[in-house]
Design a protein around this motif. Structure first.
Motif, PDB file in Angstrom:
ATOM      1  N   LEU A 183      27.263  46.786  29.829  1.00 55.71           N
ATOM      2  CA  LEU A 183      25.987  46.587  29.137  1.00 55.71           C
ATOM      3  C   LEU A 183      25.638  45.105  29.069  1.00 55.71           C
ATOM      4  O   LEU A 183      24.486  44.713  29.281  1.00 55.71           O
ATOM      5  CB  LEU A 183      26.061  47.179  27.737  1.00 55.71           C
ATOM      6  N   GLU A 184      26.636  44.276  28.798  1.00 55.27           N
ATOM      7  CA  GLU A 184      26.408  42.837  28.687  1.00 55.27           C
ATOM      8  C   GLU A 184      25.857  42.255  29.985  1.00 55.27           C
ATOM      9  O   GLU A 184      24.845  41.539  29.973  1.00 55.27           O
ATOM     10  CB  GLU A 184      27.724  42.141  28.321  1.00 55.27           C
ATOM     11  N   HIS A 188      21.902  40.427  31.803  1.00 55.39           N
ATOM     12  CA  HIS A 188      21.732  39.078  32.340  1.00 55.39           C
ATOM     13  C   HIS A 188      20.394  38.963  33.078  1.00 55.39           C
ATOM     14  O   HIS A 188      19.853  39.969  33.546  1.00 55.39           O
ATOM     15  CB  HIS A 188      22.862  38.763  33.327  1.00 55.39           C
ATOM     16  N   PRO A 189      19.873  37.747  33.202  1.00 51.74           N
ATOM     17  CA  PRO A 189      18.676  37.564  34.031  1.00 51.74           C
ATOM     18  C   PRO A 189      18.901  38.135  35.428  1.00 51.74           C
ATOM     19  O   PRO A 189      20.001  38.010  35.984  1.00 51.74           O
ATOM     20  CB  PRO A 189      18.507  36.040  34.076  1.00 51.74           C
ATOM     21  N   ASP A 222      22.135  37.286  37.732  1.00 49.36           N
ATOM     22  CA  ASP A 222      21.806  36.092  38.510  1.00 49.36           C
ATOM     23  C   ASP A 222      23.024  35.320  38.996  1.00 49.36           C
ATOM     24  O   ASP A 222      22.893  34.449  39.848  1.00 49.36           O
ATOM     25  CB  ASP A 222      20.858  35.177  37.725  1.00 49.36           C
ATOM     26  N   ALA A 223      24.208  35.625  38.485  1.00 46.44           N
ATOM     27  CA  ALA A 223      25.423  34.948  38.943  1.00 46.44           C
ATOM     28  C   ALA A 223      26.232  35.799  39.921  1.00 46.44           C
ATOM     29  O   ALA A 223      27.300  35.376  40.367  1.00 46.44           O
ATOM     30  CB  ALA A 223      26.307  34.587  37.748  1.00 46.44           C
ATOM     31  N   PHE A 262      24.952  29.440  32.280  1.00 43.97           N
ATOM     32  CA  PHE A 262      25.114  30.112  33.569  1.00 43.97           C
ATOM     33  C   PHE A 262      26.598  30.317  33.881  1.00 43.97           C
ATOM     34  O   PHE A 262      26.997  31.374  34.390  1.00 43.97           O
ATOM     35  CB  PHE A 262      24.451  29.301  34.674  1.00 43.97           C
ATOM     36  N   THR A 263      27.432  29.339  33.567  1.00 47.39           N
ATOM     37  CA  THR A 263      28.869  29.471  33.794  1.00 47.39           C
ATOM     38  C   THR A 263      29.445  30.615  32.978  1.00 47.39           C
ATOM     39  O   THR A 263      30.292  31.387  33.467  1.00 47.39           O
ATOM     40  CB  THR A 263      29.593  28.159  33.450  1.00 47.39           C
ATOM     41  N   ARG A 264      28.987  30.752  31.743  1.00 45.72           N
ATOM     42  CA  ARG A 264      29.476  31.870  30.920  1.00 45.72           C
ATOM     43  C   ARG A 264      29.054  33.209  31.521  1.00 45.72           C
ATOM     44  O   ARG A 264      29.842  34.166  31.544  1.00 45.72           O
ATOM     45  CB  ARG A 264      28.958  31.730  29.485  1.00 45.72           C
ATOM     46  N   ARG A 265      27.840  33.288  32.020  1.00 48.71           N
ATOM     47  CA  ARG A 265      27.400  34.540  32.658  1.00 48.71           C
ATOM     48  C   ARG A 265      28.215  34.822  33.915  1.00 48.71           C
ATOM     49  O   ARG A 265      28.605  35.969  34.175  1.00 48.71           O
ATOM     50  CB  ARG A 265      25.908  34.467  33.004  1.00 48.71           C
ATOM     51  N   LEU A 266      28.462  33.777  34.701  1.00 49.64           N
ATOM     52  CA  LEU A 266      29.229  33.977  35.921  1.00 49.64           C
ATOM     53  C   LEU A 266      30.632  34.489  35.605  1.00 49.64           C
ATOM     54  O   LEU A 266      31.144  35.397  36.275  1.00 49.64           O
ATOM     55  CB  LEU A 266      29.306  32.671  36.718  1.00 49.64           C
ATOM     56  N   ASP A 267      31.270  33.932  34.583  1.00 47.81           N
ATOM     57  CA  ASP A 267      32.616  34.376  34.228  1.00 47.81           C
ATOM     58  C   ASP A 267      32.633  35.849  33.818  1.00 47.81           C
ATOM     59  O   ASP A 267      33.584  36.577  34.133  1.00 47.81           O
ATOM     60  CB  ASP A 267      33.175  33.524  33.088  1.00 47.81           C
TER      61      ASP A 267
END
Length: 328
Positions: A183-184, A188-189, A222-223, A262-267
């Protein structure tokens, strides 16, 4: 790779042989290339005048894949380096541009001094994908898709590979974590994603990076593509957090994104992908598919271990450590 003379090409792939003759790409040598997860077959055709082209053969059950590949190529070709389509018969046979035997994974592995250059070039292609509108060829990633991948990983790792299924409480712990993470990252974008943006699907061509196997492109986090590029099995031997962070920071700056966010989303996207990949490798090992997956699997598990967040991932980090920590 299997090499054979031209005569068996006619016997084994008559439609491709006929297309090659008709389009004046008759081969003087033929090399059967390793297959992918589908049933498509690829052959490198050596030409009498020098140079090579690729022959692609889609069996009838892959017709939808062929249709989506053609649609995706048409949508991408003005912005992304994709193979030229030299000839097609509408019956599953194609003659394509050959980018050569060295993919980006091989280039990155063999030339450490050039890694930063080629990673930046590949990341620029991911940026281009993110800027292209969705052509509507495939459904977007959603939470159900992400959860299903993680549930298959649970089954492969615990049931098939270890032979030690989670008990009901442990399964609930896993499923609650997987559902929450799915869900998280669904929230994301969203941008257009290649879907399998890794070194085996990217090729150095001059100073450019070309892309293949793009028929599954779709909107997603987006990541997603950058995570695929940086932390796939082909990079596990040499990728470091510092190397990855430099690529991520540059990508975020070029797209006007907050680098920390963005780094947090990528992780988080990478955590989902890494657990999914653990399942892929565990399933392959359980099916006796070779030592290479036994080598990759502990390294992929170690990546999951690094990315798990005790403040965000509930009780699953503890469960992971108790069941898998000693195997990383």
């Amino acid at each position: 790779m299997q090499e054979f003379s031209v005569d068996p090409l006619t016997a084994e792939f008559p439609g491709l042989a006929q297309l090659a003759r008709r389009s004046r790409y008759e081969a003087v040598s033929v090399e059967l290339l390793p297959g992918d997860v589908g049933r498509r077959r690829y052959l490198r055709l050596g030409l009498s005048g020098g140079g090579c082209v690729l022959g692609a053969v889609y069996p009838p059950e892959e017709e939808d894949s062929r249709r989506r590949w053609l649609a995706a190529r048409a949508h991408l070709r003005s912005r992304v380096r994709v193979p030229a389509l030299y000839a097609e018969d509408g019956a599953g046979n194609q003659i394509l541009e050959d980018f050569g035997p060295e993919d980006l994974a091989s280039r990155l592995a063999s030339k450490p001094a050039d890694r930063s250059i080629w990673l930046a070039r590949a990341a620029d292609v991911a940026e281009t994908f993110a800027e292209i509108p969705d052509p509507g060829i495939n459904a977007a990633f959603d939470r159900d898709f992400f959860f299903r991948e993680m549930d298959l990983a649970r089954e492969a790792v615990f049931d098939l590979w270890l032979g030690e299924s989670l008990d009901p409480d442990e399964k609930t712990t896993h499923d609650e974590w997987a559902a929450s993470l799915a869900l998280e990252i669904e929230r994301h974008p969203r941008v257009l994603c290649h879907r399998d943006f890794h070194g085996n699907n990217l090729f150095p061509v001059g100073d450019e990076v070309a892309a293949i196997d793009f028929q599954d492109l779709r909107p997603g986090p987006d990541a997603y593509d950058l995570a695929s590029l940086l932390w796939e099995r082909t990079t596990l031997e040499w990728m470091t957090e510092e190397t990855g962070a430099a690529v991520v920071a540059r990508f975020a700056e070029r797209r006007g994104l907050d680098a920390a966010e963005f780094t947090r989303r990528l992780d988080r996207v990478l955590l989902q992908r890494a657990w999914k990949v653990c399942g892929t490798f565990a399933r392959a090992v359980s099916q006796g598919k070779g030592p290479v997956y036994r080598w990759y699997l502990p390294r992929e598990l170690a990546l999951v271990r690094r990315l798990l967040d005790r403040d965000r991932d509930g009780s699953f980090p503890e469960l992971f450590e108790s069941r898998l920590g000693s195997l990383c």
